[in-house]
Structures are given as C-alpha cells and as structure tokens.
Design a protein around this motif. Structure first.
Motif, PDB file in Angstrom:
ATOM      1  N   PHE A  66       0.782  -1.238   0.000  1.00  0.00           N
ATOM      2  CA  PHE A  66       0.000   0.000   0.000  1.00  0.00           C
ATOM      3  C   PHE A  66       0.813   1.288   0.000  1.00  0.00           C
ATOM      4  O   PHE A  66       0.266   2.344  -0.271  1.00  0.00           O
ATOM      5  N   PHE A  67       2.087   1.211   0.319  1.00  0.00           N
ATOM      6  CA  PHE A  67       2.907   2.436   0.315  1.00  0.00           C
ATOM      7  C   PHE A  67       3.738   2.475  -0.958  1.00  0.00           C
ATOM      8  O   PHE A  67       4.092   1.446  -1.522  1.00  0.00           O
ATOM      9  N   ILE A 153      -9.205   1.224   5.711  1.00  0.00           N
ATOM     10  CA  ILE A 153      -8.093   2.169   5.582  1.00  0.00           C
ATOM     11  C   ILE A 153      -7.498   2.133   4.181  1.00  0.00           C
ATOM     12  O   ILE A 153      -7.336   3.161   3.536  1.00  0.00           O
ATOM     13  N   PHE A 154      -7.181   0.930   3.723  1.00  0.00           N
ATOM     14  CA  PHE A 154      -6.525   0.805   2.417  1.00  0.00           C
ATOM     15  C   PHE A 154      -7.495   0.435   1.304  1.00  0.00           C
ATOM     16  O   PHE A 154      -7.113   0.395   0.143  1.00  0.00           O
ATOM     17  N   GLY A 155      -8.722   0.128   1.667  1.00  0.00           N
ATOM     18  CA  GLY A 155      -9.681  -0.364   0.686  1.00  0.00           C
ATOM     19  C   GLY A 155     -10.438   0.745  -0.026  1.00  0.00           C
ATOM     20  O   GLY A 155      -9.963   1.889  -0.110  1.00  0.00           O
ATOM     21  N   GLU A 156     -11.620   0.401  -0.517  1.00  0.00           N
ATOM     22  CA  GLU A 156     -12.353   1.317  -1.386  1.00  0.00           C
ATOM     23  C   GLU A 156     -13.330   2.227  -0.647  1.00  0.00           C
ATOM     24  O   GLU A 156     -13.938   3.098  -1.247  1.00  0.00           O
ATOM     25  N   GLY A 157     -13.463   2.017   0.650  1.00  0.00           N
ATOM     26  CA  GLY A 157     -14.428   2.809   1.432  1.00  0.00           C
ATOM     27  C   GLY A 157     -14.082   4.290   1.447  1.00  0.00           C
ATOM     28  O   GLY A 157     -12.947   4.680   1.188  1.00  0.00           O
ATOM     29  N   PRO A 158     -15.068   5.126   1.774  1.00  0.00           N
ATOM     30  CA  PRO A 158     -14.865   6.574   1.711  1.00  0.00           C
ATOM     31  C   PRO A 158     -14.061   7.132   2.893  1.00  0.00           C
ATOM     32  O   PRO A 158     -13.613   8.264   2.855  1.00  0.00           O
ATOM     33  N   ASP A 159     -13.879   6.303   3.908  1.00  0.00           N
ATOM     34  CA  ASP A 159     -13.323   6.841   5.154  1.00  0.00           C
ATOM     35  C   ASP A 159     -11.906   6.317   5.373  1.00  0.00           C
ATOM     36  O   ASP A 159     -11.566   5.233   4.963  1.00  0.00           O
ATOM     37  N   SER A 160     -11.077   7.063   6.036  1.00  0.00           N
ATOM     38  CA  SER A 160      -9.724   6.612   6.337  1.00  0.00           C
ATOM     39  C   SER A 160      -9.392   6.927   7.785  1.00  0.00           C
ATOM     40  O   SER A 160      -9.424   8.077   8.200  1.00  0.00           O
ATOM     41  N   TYR A 161      -9.119   5.870   8.533  1.00  0.00           N
ATOM     42  CA  TYR A 161      -8.810   6.050   9.954  1.00  0.00           C
ATOM     43  C   TYR A 161      -7.316   6.233  10.184  1.00  0.00           C
ATOM     44  O   TYR A 161      -6.888   6.713  11.211  1.00  0.00           O
ATOM     45  N   THR A 174      -7.977  11.309   2.584  1.00  0.00           N
ATOM     46  CA  THR A 174      -6.968  12.104   1.886  1.00  0.00           C
ATOM     47  C   THR A 174      -5.642  11.367   1.716  1.00  0.00           C
ATOM     48  O   THR A 174      -4.787  11.827   1.000  1.00  0.00           O
ATOM     49  N   GLN A 175      -5.472  10.248   2.388  1.00  0.00           N
ATOM     50  CA  GLN A 175      -4.181   9.567   2.305  1.00  0.00           C
ATOM     51  C   GLN A 175      -4.332   8.210   1.619  1.00  0.00           C
ATOM     52  O   GLN A 175      -3.828   7.208   2.075  1.00  0.00           O
ATOM     53  N   ARG A 176      -5.059   8.213   0.539  1.00  0.00           N
ATOM     54  CA  ARG A 176      -5.191   6.988  -0.248  1.00  0.00           C
ATOM     55  C   ARG A 176      -3.842   6.637  -0.830  1.00  0.00           C
ATOM     56  O   ARG A 176      -3.187   7.475  -1.445  1.00  0.00           O
ATOM     57  N   ILE A 177      -3.431   5.434  -0.626  1.00  0.00           N
ATOM     58  CA  ILE A 177      -2.105   5.058  -1.089  1.00  0.00           C
ATOM     59  C   ILE A 177      -2.211   4.262  -2.379  1.00  0.00           C
ATOM     60  O   ILE A 177      -1.256   4.124  -3.121  1.00  0.00           O
ATOM     61  N   GLY A 178      -3.412   3.774  -2.669  1.00  0.00           N
ATOM     62  CA  GLY A 178      -3.598   3.003  -3.903  1.00  0.00           C
ATOM     63  C   GLY A 178      -3.714   1.525  -3.603  1.00  0.00           C
ATOM     64  O   GLY A 178      -3.606   1.098  -2.459  1.00  0.00           O
ATOM     65  N   ASN A 179      -3.920   0.739  -4.629  1.00  0.00           N
ATOM     66  CA  ASN A 179      -4.035  -0.703  -4.454  1.00  0.00           C
ATOM     67  C   ASN A 179      -5.269  -1.113  -3.666  1.00  0.00           C
ATOM     68  O   ASN A 179      -5.250  -2.124  -2.961  1.00  0.00           O
ATOM     69  N   ALA A 180      -6.327  -0.328  -3.768  1.00  0.00           N
ATOM     70  CA  ALA A 180      -7.528  -0.619  -2.988  1.00  0.00           C
ATOM     71  C   ALA A 180      -8.077  -2.011  -3.283  1.00  0.00           C
ATOM     72  O   ALA A 180      -8.603  -2.676  -2.401  1.00  0.00           O
ATOM     73  N   VAL A 182      -6.458  -4.684  -3.872  1.00  0.00           N
ATOM     74  CA  VAL A 182      -5.694  -5.670  -3.094  1.00  0.00           C
ATOM     75  C   VAL A 182      -6.228  -5.706  -1.662  1.00  0.00           C
ATOM     76  O   VAL A 182      -6.430  -6.778  -1.083  1.00  0.00           O
ATOM     77  N   ALA A 183      -6.482  -4.538  -1.107  1.00  0.00           N
ATOM     78  CA  ALA A 183      -7.022  -4.483   0.259  1.00  0.00           C
ATOM     79  C   ALA A 183      -8.386  -5.157   0.330  1.00  0.00           C
ATOM     80  O   ALA A 183      -8.680  -5.912   1.261  1.00  0.00           O
ATOM     81  N   GLU A 184      -9.220  -4.893  -0.683  1.00  0.00           N
ATOM     82  CA  GLU A 184     -10.568  -5.472  -0.676  1.00  0.00           C
ATOM     83  C   GLU A 184     -10.529  -6.994  -0.773  1.00  0.00           C
ATOM     84  O   GLU A 184     -11.421  -7.678  -0.293  1.00  0.00           O
ATOM     85  N   ALA A 185      -9.485  -7.517  -1.419  1.00  0.00           N
ATOM     86  CA  ALA A 185      -9.398  -8.977  -1.606  1.00  0.00           C
ATOM     87  C   ALA A 185      -8.875  -9.702  -0.364  1.00  0.00           C
ATOM     88  O   ALA A 185      -8.939 -10.929  -0.281  1.00  0.00           O
ATOM     89  N   LEU A 186      -8.372  -8.978   0.621  1.00  0.00           N
ATOM     90  CA  LEU A 186      -7.853  -9.640   1.832  1.00  0.00           C
ATOM     91  C   LEU A 186      -9.015 -10.232   2.625  1.00  0.00           C
ATOM     92  O   LEU A 186     -10.084  -9.630   2.699  1.00  0.00           O
TER      93      LEU A 186
END
Ligand SMILES: O=C(O)CCC(=O)C(=O)O
Ligand SMILES: [Fe+2]
Length: 286
Positions: A66-67, A153-161, A174-180, A182-186
C-alpha cells in the motif's frame, strides 16, 4: 556494543555499526528486540543496500502493498511527507499489519530527511500494557479473539482512519495510497486479544485502534466499549510510552506484536522522508 534500556520501553544499542555485525552481536540485538519491543540506533551511516542487508538478517522482507516503493529498491517502502501534504502516514496510535493472517514481525525505519523540528515517533509497550491492565479488564478479555481488517483504511471505502490521531483530527480519505483492490481482496483475520509473543514467550495485548474491528462473541456496542477501555488504558499509560527523537543516522526497529507506534504530525510545511523495510512474521497464538 552496549544495550541500554530506555525510559518507558525500548533499548538503545550503542558502540556498534549495523553494517558489520558479528553473529554474536546480531544475536544479542535480536534478543534485545524480542525483550524490549523496539530498538534504537544512532549515527548509522547506511546506504539502501546496508539497510536491506541488516533487515534480511531477521527474516524475509515483506514488500509493502500500500505504500509507494523506493524507485530503485522495491524492498524499501517510502514513509514520506512532502511540505504541501497535510496528513502523514501513521499519525495515530497503531501497530502495522494486524490485518494480515501472519502479521509482519516489524519494521526497520531509517531517517533519510528530517524536518528542522518535530516528527518524533511515539512507542507504547503492549507487554507492559497487558501487565498493568486492571484485573477486571484482564478477565473480560481472557480467551477472547478479535477481527482485524485493513479494508476501511486501504480499501475502497470513503473513510480513512489511518491518519486519525487520538487528538481527534480526521481528514477523510486524503491519504489513499492506492491498491484498494488488493485491500478489498484480503480476508479479515481473527487474532487472540492476548498473544504469547512468538520470540519472547511473554504475554502482550494485541488489539489496536487502527485495524481491530470487533471482539468475537460480543454485541457490537459491548465490543466497542471494551476496545475503547483497552485503548484508553494504553493512551494514558505514559510510563510505558517512549518518545523517540530522530536525528540524521537514527534507526528504529519495532516489533508489531509487542508495541504500538504513532508518528507525530507536528511539522507542517516541512519534508520528512523515512525508508522502511518490513520483515515477515508468523501466525499469532494465545
Ligand atoms: O514515520 C514514522 O515515524 C512511522 C510511520 C509508521 O507508522 C510506519 O512506518 O509504520
Ligand atoms: Fe505504522
């Protein structure tokens, strides 16, 4: 080489060069890491290759999903904040990778470019957090497990904790790192709330405000309440916190299983560039 415990948690390792460790020195460093949860080095003159070689002595490298990666060394993740960026990575108490079934052992973070002031990192001991837990709370979590996730946090949701400090600032998404995707598939893992640490055998509290979603077998409201009590215990446990002040040449290596960390975001308008290598871990048992 000297190993000296520091206030709160952690040990500073001095009179050593991480580029040329004997096996005996390395073994002592690994033991100190298991015992203290975080180890600190100062004045290390390292290139990327040295950083990689040191990390590889602990285990396989986990390439961050994710980074952003270092342009020339994919094993190194960039933990970077540019002068025009408002949020930082890790700006609230957390431990990394608890959303994995085999959470990473920990990370070796090297300071590459520091702000004039600010940008310290806080650490908290989850060994001491567990030891100091009031007995009624110990009873409430005895034998229990919790579900962890990185999707919010890393997925496709609108919120980031991830960038939420416990001081309450919260920038949505605001800190979307990308690869959402991949996060959703976990798939979300279930870990014991109290783990037996795989290296030290000591008990550690293993929940964290960023990635722990709910305690298994409790109503959502009860789970939220119990997690909040556990977090409050760690937030106010100043006797098991350590505030690490970075200098050029500083390195910190933390254990994700026995510590939390929090990158303070108090240097707006300045650049801070850190190189992070993360080492693979293992499944965690009670
Ligand atoms: O920048 C730091 O001090 C730590 C950031 C962080 O949370 C991480 O690298 O996992
Ligand atoms: Fe982190």
């Amino acid at each position: 080489m000297q190993i000296t415990a520091v206030e709160g948690l952690g040990a500073e390792i001095t009179d050593v060069d991480i580029k040329s460790l004997s096996d005996a020195e390395f073994n002592a460093i690994r033991d100190a890491f298991a015992e203290h949860g975080v180890i600190f080095f100062r004045g290390q003159d390292t290139r990327e290759e040295d950083h990689i070689a040191f990390a590889e002595r602990f285990g396989d490298i986990n390439v961050n999903r994710f980074f952003a990666a270092h342009p020339n060394y994919p094993q190194i993740a960039l933990v970077a904040k540019e002068p025009d960026q408002k949020d930082n990575i890790g700006g609230g108490w957390h431990t990394d990778h608890s959303y994995d079934h085999e959470p990473a052992l920990g990370s070796v973070l090297v300071a590459r470019e520091l702000p004039e002031s600010g940008g310290d990192t806080m650490f908290a001991s989850m060994y001491k957090a567990y030891e100091n837990l009031p007995s009624d709370l110990k009873e409430k979590i005895e034998g229990r497990t919790a579900i962890h996730s990185g999707k919010h946090i890393f997925g496709e949701g609108p919120d980031s904790y991830y960038n939420t400090s416990d001081a309450g600032t919260h920038d949505e998404g605001t800190q979307r790192i990308g690869n959402a995707s991949v996060a959703e598939a976990l798939t979300d893992p279930e870990h014991p709330i109290v783990i037996e640490h795989p290296l030290s055998g000591k008990k550690a509290l293993y929940v964290n405000p960023a990635f722990t979603r709910e305690i298994v077998g409790l109503e959502k409201s009860e789970s939220d309440e119990l997690l909040a009590e556990l977090y409050a215990h760690v937030f106010k446990g100043h006797d098991f916190h350590h505030r690490f002040k970075w200098e050029p040449g500083s390195i910190a290596m933390w254990d994700n299983r026995s510590t939390w960390h929090w990158a303070l975001n108090d240097y707006q308008g300045q650049r801070r560039i850190m190189h992070r290598i993360t080492i693979e871990g293992c499944a965690l048992d009670a």
